[in-house]
Design a protein around this motif. Structure first.
Motif, PDB file in Angstrom:
ATOM      1  N   VAL A 232       0.690  -1.089   0.130  1.00 48.03           N
ATOM      2  CA  VAL A 232       0.063  -0.137  -0.099  1.00 48.03           C
ATOM      3  C   VAL A 232       0.789   1.367   0.121  1.00 48.03           C
ATOM      4  O   VAL A 232       0.527   2.332  -0.374  1.00 48.03           O
ATOM      5  CB  VAL A 232      -0.898  -0.100   1.081  1.00 48.03           C
ATOM      6  N   SER A 238       3.677   7.822  -0.223  1.00 45.31           N
ATOM      7  CA  SER A 238       2.439   8.175  -0.351  1.00 45.31           C
ATOM      8  C   SER A 238       1.596   6.757  -0.174  1.00 45.31           C
ATOM      9  O   SER A 238       2.303   5.680  -0.372  1.00 45.31           O
ATOM     10  CB  SER A 238       1.956   8.936  -1.760  1.00 45.31           C
ATOM     11  N   LEU A 239       0.196   6.891  -0.458  1.00 45.71           N
ATOM     12  CA  LEU A 239      -0.489   5.681  -0.122  1.00 45.71           C
ATOM     13  C   LEU A 239      -1.135   5.287  -1.604  1.00 45.71           C
ATOM     14  O   LEU A 239      -1.742   6.132  -2.364  1.00 45.71           O
ATOM     15  CB  LEU A 239      -1.693   5.650   0.924  1.00 45.71           C
ATOM     16  N   ASN A 240      -1.348   3.911  -1.873  1.00 44.58           N
ATOM     17  CA  ASN A 240      -2.048   3.335  -3.000  1.00 44.58           C
ATOM     18  C   ASN A 240      -3.105   2.411  -2.466  1.00 44.58           C
ATOM     19  O   ASN A 240      -2.878   1.260  -2.345  1.00 44.58           O
ATOM     20  CB  ASN A 240      -1.207   2.761  -3.991  1.00 44.58           C
ATOM     21  N   LEU A 241      -4.179   3.036  -2.043  1.00 32.86           N
ATOM     22  CA  LEU A 241      -5.237   2.102  -1.280  1.00 32.86           C
ATOM     23  C   LEU A 241      -6.089   1.131  -1.983  1.00 32.86           C
ATOM     24  O   LEU A 241      -6.436   0.226  -1.717  1.00 32.86           O
ATOM     25  CB  LEU A 241      -6.370   2.948  -0.608  1.00 32.86           C
ATOM     26  N   GLN A 384     -12.613   7.402  -0.904  1.00 36.56           N
ATOM     27  CA  GLN A 384     -11.338   6.540  -0.827  1.00 36.56           C
ATOM     28  C   GLN A 384     -10.083   7.438  -1.104  1.00 36.56           C
ATOM     29  O   GLN A 384      -9.150   7.362  -0.546  1.00 36.56           O
ATOM     30  CB  GLN A 384     -11.592   5.569  -1.791  1.00 36.56           C
ATOM     31  N   GLN A 388      -7.037   7.943   1.147  1.00 38.62           N
ATOM     32  CA  GLN A 388      -5.720   7.933   0.817  1.00 38.62           C
ATOM     33  C   GLN A 388      -4.907   9.222   1.078  1.00 38.62           C
ATOM     34  O   GLN A 388      -3.766   9.223   1.249  1.00 38.62           O
ATOM     35  CB  GLN A 388      -5.859   7.781  -0.864  1.00 38.62           C
ATOM     36  N   ASN A 389      -5.380  10.499   0.642  1.00 41.25           N
ATOM     37  CA  ASN A 389      -4.531  11.718   0.787  1.00 41.25           C
ATOM     38  C   ASN A 389      -4.385  12.028   2.442  1.00 41.25           C
ATOM     39  O   ASN A 389      -3.466  12.826   2.786  1.00 41.25           O
ATOM     40  CB  ASN A 389      -5.165  12.832   0.218  1.00 41.25           C
ATOM     41  N   CYS A 391      -4.564  10.236   5.044  1.00 39.96           N
ATOM     42  CA  CYS A 391      -3.776   9.288   6.003  1.00 39.96           C
ATOM     43  C   CYS A 391      -2.273   9.007   5.635  1.00 39.96           C
ATOM     44  O   CYS A 391      -1.788   8.370   6.328  1.00 39.96           O
ATOM     45  CB  CYS A 391      -4.535   7.830   5.886  1.00 39.96           C
ATOM     46  N   ARG A 392      -1.772   9.794   4.620  1.00 35.71           N
ATOM     47  CA  ARG A 392      -0.385   9.835   4.529  1.00 35.71           C
ATOM     48  C   ARG A 392       0.439  10.146   5.460  1.00 35.71           C
ATOM     49  O   ARG A 392       0.316  11.081   6.021  1.00 35.71           O
ATOM     50  CB  ARG A 392      -0.181  10.676   2.980  1.00 35.71           C
TER      51      ARG A 392
END
Length: 416
Positions: A232, A238-241, A384, A388-389, A391-392
């Protein structure tokens, strides 16, 4: 079609010295890929894992939990398919043939109710005694009964293959981190949430313990295999949920495979992580801890009986043309940005044999203290993206193998 598991450089740095090799396998140090920090004493170079040398091999099937006889049978079948371009199955990796075999044998005999002969079904699918014992471990009986025997064999194969696919990258990453690691001075005290305000070269912060609460945020959790869950994180933190999307059918939708499921109970996430590790011993079970802005959770719907029963029955029940669309009276739940409800505690095969939704009464997954386990499902693209943004830098991953009080997180750009 012959692809090696490890590149020469990774194999050279990971190979366990003075350990006899089994034919077709390489013995590597667990420390070479572990998430445990280089300064941790929880793992030593003496811990050895045998991995297959190449992906498409009998040895890989054995690594995935299939016995030698079945592995040879599947390999021979796969090899024949690769002799004829254009043949159905030509060009596929051997895992495709293995899963086809397990599904076919599961159609002959499967197990999903407590009174079924689980061990006989597992053996019929080709599971080794070690995998049978792991799946049937009484410590995970409650979780096991949420799915069928064939599901757990297929899930084990998927986790094992994903572990092998990501192993080379993990070894290289661990080697680079060990080489480049800058240890903060003892005089540097952890800042907010355990983030070191020290050397800027640190992109990953090692934390003694994940905070149990964060002001203005709500903790949500997801447990499973390291290879799948930690993917993730992008390289820049950064995140890729999208990597966490659940495959359909799920509790709350029959068709969608773009839903994000979390639980609010850390113990539920931990048992998923531990069961992963019990079945695939070289892998690490991991829990992701998300500190979600509480305001992001305000636009939600909660679902209770009888609507909960009806939605689960529609999602997981018998297939028919009139069940392709969400029943109109339930769209208020499936259209909600965030849906909160209990986790269902029985496998799809059991639901498919029920006559009516009311038969689902009381079939909830339980927490360790016996309460009903709850799930948070992020359903719309908009929420979503916000998740994603926002919770980085606010997601920790915690390995269950070495120390439950050890965790890591990727730092946001302003802290790295």
């Amino acid at each position: 079609m012959t692809r090696r598991i490890l590149c020469p450089a990774s194999e050279a740095s990971a190979t366990a010295r003075q350990v006899p090799r089994k034919p077709g396998f390489t013995s590597i140090s667990r420390a070479s890929y572990s998430s445990s920090s280089s300064s941790s004493s929880s793992i030593s170079d003496e811990e050895v894992v045998d991995i297959p040398e190449v992906f498409n091999s009998r040895e890989t099937l054995e690594f995935c939990g299939l016995n030698s006889e079945v592995s040879a049978l599947i390999f021979d079948s796969w090899e024949r398919l690769q002799q004829t371009p254009g043949e159905l199955g030509y060009g596929n990796d051997i895992i495709t043939e293995a899963k086809h075999f397990v599904r076919a044998m599961g159609e002959r005999e499967d197990a999903w109710l407590p009174e079924h002969d689980w061990r006989r079904a597992l053996v019929g699918m080709g599971a080794t005694q070690r995998l049978c014992d792991a799946i049937l471990d009484s410590a995970f009986a409650h979780l096991r009964k949420t799915q069928s025997a064939s599901y757990w064999v297929l899930d084990t194969i998927d986790i094992s293959w994903e572990f092998l696919e990501g192993l080379d990258k993990r070894i290289r990453k661990k080697r680079d981190e060990t080489r480049d690691l800058v240890t903060p001075s003892p005089s540097i005290q952890p800042g907010l949430l355990g983030t070191y305000r020290g050397p800027s070269v640190l992109r990953t912060a090692t934390i003694d313990a994940v905070p149990s609460s964060v002001e203005g945020r709500t903790m949500l959790f997801k447990g499973g295999a390291m290879a799948g869950l930690v993917s993730v994180f992008n390289d820049d933190g950064s995140l890729n949920l999208a990597r966490l999307w659940s495959r359909n059918p799920t509790d709350f939708h029959r068709c969608k495979d773009v839903l994000l499921y979390f639980t609010k109970h850390v113990d539920v996430a931990e048992i998923y992580a531990d069961y992963t590790m019990r079945r695939v011993s070289p892998e690490e079970g991991v829990v992701l801890h998300f500190a979600v802005p509480s305001e992001l959770l305000e636009d939600h719907r909660e679902i209770f009986d009888p609507e909960w029963q009806q939605l689960v029955f529609w999602s997981r029940g018998p297939a028919s043309f009139d069940r392709l669309s969400v029943p109109p009276h339930l769209t208020q739940f499936t259209d909600a940005p965030l849906l909160i409800g209990c986790i269902y505690g029985m496998p799809n095969k059991a639901v498919a044999r029920l006559d009516r939704s009311s038969d689902l009464t009381g079939q909830y997954m339980k927490t360790r203290n016996g309460g009903n386990a709850t799930q948070y499902v992020f359903q719309t693209e908009a929420i979503q993206i916000q998740l994603q943004n926002q919770c980085r830098g606010w997601v920790w991953y915690q390995s269950m193998r070495y120390a439950r009080d050890f965790a890591m997180r990727f730092l946001p750009p302003d802290e790295a």
